[in-house]
Design an enzyme around this catalytic site. Sequence first.
Site, PDB file in Angstrom:
ATOM      1  N   ASP A  65     -26.810  35.078 -26.773  1.00 45.27           N
ATOM      2  CA  ASP A  65     -26.315  35.082 -28.140  1.00 45.27           C
ATOM      3  C   ASP A  65     -27.387  35.617 -29.090  1.00 45.27           C
ATOM      4  O   ASP A  65     -27.648  35.039 -30.133  1.00 45.27           O
ATOM      5  CB  ASP A  65     -25.921  33.643 -28.545  1.00 45.27           C
ATOM      6  CG  ASP A  65     -25.137  33.629 -29.841  1.00 45.27           C
ATOM      7  OD1 ASP A  65     -24.563  34.672 -30.199  1.00 45.27           O
ATOM      8  OD2 ASP A  65     -25.116  32.572 -30.512  1.00 45.27           O
ATOM      9  N   CYS A 104      -5.335  43.242 -22.011  1.00 51.17           N
ATOM     10  CA  CYS A 104      -4.672  42.777 -23.239  1.00 51.17           C
ATOM     11  C   CYS A 104      -3.257  43.353 -23.318  1.00 51.17           C
ATOM     12  O   CYS A 104      -2.358  42.717 -23.866  1.00 51.17           O
ATOM     13  CB  CYS A 104      -5.467  43.200 -24.480  1.00 51.17           C
ATOM     14  SG  CYS A 104      -6.876  42.125 -24.836  1.00 51.17           S
ATOM     15  N   CYS A 127      -3.782  37.037 -30.719  1.00 48.25           N
ATOM     16  CA  CYS A 127      -4.985  36.619 -31.463  1.00 48.25           C
ATOM     17  C   CYS A 127      -4.990  37.208 -32.866  1.00 48.25           C
ATOM     18  O   CYS A 127      -5.412  36.550 -33.819  1.00 48.25           O
ATOM     19  CB  CYS A 127      -6.248  37.003 -30.691  1.00 48.25           C
ATOM     20  SG  CYS A 127      -6.328  38.744 -30.216  1.00 48.25           S
ATOM     21  N   CYS A 165      -8.200  32.075 -32.115  1.00 50.46           N
ATOM     22  CA  CYS A 165      -7.864  33.306 -31.379  1.00 50.46           C
ATOM     23  C   CYS A 165      -8.043  33.109 -29.883  1.00 50.46           C
ATOM     24  O   CYS A 165      -7.488  33.872 -29.079  1.00 50.46           O
ATOM     25  CB  CYS A 165      -8.649  34.504 -31.902  1.00 50.46           C
ATOM     26  SG  CYS A 165     -10.423  34.282 -32.021  1.00 50.46           S
TER      27      CYS A 165
HETATM   28  S1  SF4 Z   1      -4.633  37.006 -27.311  1.00 50.92           S
HETATM   29 FE1  SF4 Z   1      -5.894  38.773 -27.914  1.00 50.92          FE
HETATM   30  S2  SF4 Z   1      -7.558  38.811 -26.439  1.00 50.92           S
HETATM   31 FE2  SF4 Z   1      -5.954  37.520 -25.552  1.00 50.92          FE
HETATM   32  S3  SF4 Z   1      -4.705  38.931 -24.284  1.00 50.92           S
HETATM   33 FE3  SF4 Z   1      -3.760  38.808 -26.316  1.00 50.92          FE
HETATM   34  S4  SF4 Z   1      -4.641  40.562 -27.427  1.00 50.92           S
HETATM   35 FE4  SF4 Z   1      -5.979  40.186 -25.655  1.00 50.92          FE
HETATM   36  S1  SF4 Z   2     -12.545  32.740 -34.843  1.00 51.38           S
HETATM   37 FE1  SF4 Z   2     -10.798  32.140 -36.124  1.00 51.38          FE
HETATM   38  S2  SF4 Z   2     -11.118  33.188 -38.075  1.00 51.38           S
HETATM   39 FE2  SF4 Z   2     -12.447  34.199 -36.557  1.00 51.38          FE
HETATM   40  S3  SF4 Z   2     -11.200  35.873 -35.743  1.00 51.38           S
HETATM   41 FE3  SF4 Z   2     -10.829  34.121 -34.386  1.00 51.38          FE
HETATM   42  S4  SF4 Z   2      -8.993  33.141 -35.260  1.00 51.38           S
HETATM   43 FE4  SF4 Z   2      -9.830  34.505 -36.818  1.00 51.38          FE
END
Ligand code: SF4
Ligand code: SF4
Length: 360
Positions: free
Chosen positions: A134, A188, A194, A244
């Site tokens: 990281d 994806c 997401c 996400c």
């Molecule tokens: S949620 Fe986002 S990262 Fe996961 S498969 Fe769907 S598009 Fe890809």
């Molecule tokens: S961590 Fe939360 S605010 Fe950041 S891109 Fe993912 S869903 Fe959006």
Amino acid sequence: MQLREWAHELGFSQIGVAAVDLGAAEAGLMEWLAQGFHGSMHYMQRHGARRARPAELVPGTLSVITARMDYLPRASPQGWQAVEWQRLREPQQATVSIYARGRDYHKVLRTRLQALATRLAESVGPLGARVFTDSAPVLEVELAARSGLGWRGKHTLALQRDGGSMFFLGEIFVDLALPATPPAASHCGSCRACIDVCPTQAIVAPYRLDARRCISYLTIEHAGAIPEAMRPHLGNRIYGCDDCQLVCPWNKYARVSTLADFDARAPLDGATLLQLWVWDEAEFLRRTEGSAIRRIGHARWQRNLAVALGNALRAAPDAAIEQALRRRRAGADALLAEHIDWALRQLTAAPPAPPATAAG
Ligand code: SF4
Ligand code: SF4
């Protein structure tokens, strides 16, 4: 390969090897920086193109060993995502990102990557090796994707068919020419879950994150006031955001950690906002000892809690929350006072408008 066995013994679920030429990623990185999507993470700009050139970052580097460590706490129930969604629906509960509920991953990964490098040196002889996890100067997801640890999802995190995305990444830069492992193909497809679920519309296009809108950035990296337009959308998220990842279909294959380090520590997996709000600085430091949360400091912690308490008040008036906010207002510095005032105004605030979809 023996390296893989050692890595498993040390708690890594997968390792790979990437070559050092990341030239193709450089243009995308520079464009992201030029658009200002990194917000106030100026260190990203400072390292600039060097991030895409491991051999410039650590002279002599010939290969990068990449490693993945799963972090879902060992006690995670089947269907853990449903538990998390439920918590997000309860305005008075505090939500801390899952990865941050246990021991500080920086320490866990660094120690174990170093141990892996030492074992390798014992086997092959003197070795130049430097470990990262990281770390701002390293394009972690790019290295992971190139070496087969996962593909870069539309939310910009790495994910894997047999492991979802609930894992940390680490790297060992070595002055040893190792055969590269094949890259991971993207899966994806046409999914955009997401992008659609993001509370602040921070994923402005597939594979493109505007960090200035991302709740993880706003609650952890960002030092000043949280932009008012974003505050209602933080909900009860006081440290990071997992939405996400929670929604991603591949996370039904996410694996629990083999290490006790990432077990959730009470009360970070079940506290109310008010229980955390009453911590003074000494208690904050004591309770977050050895945790990544400690890095943001008590001031940012309280700022985040004030926003979440305001969101709870907007959802339903509550005398105890109102009193607790007013009590803290007296000794608050300017930043916290402003967030407390905003929180108290939520008692009479209209429902928030949906976040404007960002075009850049
Ligand atoms: S949620 Fe986002 S990262 Fe996961 S498969 Fe769907 S598009 Fe890809
Ligand atoms: S961590 Fe939360 S605010 Fe950041 S891109 Fe993912 S869903 Fe959006």
